[in-house]
Design an enzyme around this catalytic site. Structure first.
Site, PDB file in Angstrom:
ATOM      1  N   LYS A  18     -15.069  33.601 -55.118  1.00 56.86           N
ATOM      2  CA  LYS A  18     -13.998  32.818 -55.234  1.00 56.86           C
ATOM      3  C   LYS A  18     -14.300  31.526 -56.069  1.00 56.86           C
ATOM      4  CE  LYS A  18     -11.850  33.721 -50.611  1.00 56.86           C
ATOM      5  NZ  LYS A  18     -11.308  33.089 -49.410  1.00 56.86           N
TER       6      LYS A  18
ATOM      7  N   GLU B 236      -6.376  46.837 -52.514  1.00 63.10           N
ATOM      8  CA  GLU B 236      -7.032  45.856 -53.106  1.00 63.10           C
ATOM      9  C   GLU B 236      -7.796  46.207 -54.495  1.00 63.10           C
ATOM     10  OE1 GLU B 236      -7.432  42.735 -49.561  1.00 63.10           O
ATOM     11  OE2 GLU B 236      -9.306  43.548 -50.168  1.00 63.10           O
TER      12      GLU B 236
END
Length: 137
Positions: free
Chosen positions: A9, A126
Site C-alpha cells: 500500500k 483480484e
C-alpha cells in the site's frame, strides 16, 4: 500451486520498504509470479474495493489507496493465500504478531502496509483485476 494477490500500500511504498516486503515473500517460499508498481485512479480503487462500498470506512479507504503508488504482485506457492495472510499479520498492526509485515512496517489500522486476498476465490478475481494471463509467469 496456489496463487494470491498482494498489494503493498501507499504508506509502505512511501517508506521505501518494497524490497523488504517482497523479500519476506520470497524468503518464505512464495514465488513472485508477477509484479508492477502503479498509481490507482479513484475509479480503480472504488471498483477494487466495491465489496466494502456500503461500509463507513469505504471513502477513507479509497482516498488512502489513491494517495500514492502501490505495488501489486501475484504470489505463487503451496498454500500461498494462507501463507501470505500469516506473513502479513493482523489487520491492526497493534495486534499483529512480532515479525509480521504489519507489525514491522504498518502505522495503524488504516495505513497497514499491505493487502492480501482473503480466499482462493477472491484471489482469482483480484489477480484478474490487475493482471492479464500473459503477465504472470
Amino acid at each position: 500451486m496456489e496463487r494470491t494477490l498482494s498489494i503493498i500500500k501507499p504508506d509502505a511504498v512511501a517508506k521505501g520498504v518494497i524490497g523488504k516486503i517482497l523479500d519476506r515473500f520470497e524468503s518464505n517460499g512464495l514465488k513472485i509470479a508477477a509484479s508492477k508498481k502503479l498509481q490507482l485512479s479513484r475509479m480503480d480503487a472504488e471498483a477494487f474495493y466495491a465489496v466494502h462500498s456500503e461500509r463507513p470506512f469505504f471513502n477513507d479507504l479509497v482516498d488512502f489507496m489513491i494517495s500514492g503508488p502501490v505495488v501489486v504482485s501475484v504470489l505463487e506457492g503451496e498454500d500461498a493465500m494462507s501463507k501470505n495472510r500469516k506473513l502479513m499479520g493482523a489487520t491492526n498492526p497493534k495486534e499483529a504478531e512480532a515479525g509480521t509485515i504489519r507489525a514491522d512496517f504498518a502505522e495503524n489500522i488504516d495505513a497497514n502496509a499491505v493487502h492480501g486476498s482473503d480466499s482462493v476465490e477472491n484471489a482469482a478475481v483480484e489477480i484478474a483485476f490487475f493482471f492479464s494471463g500473459r503477465e504472470i509467469s
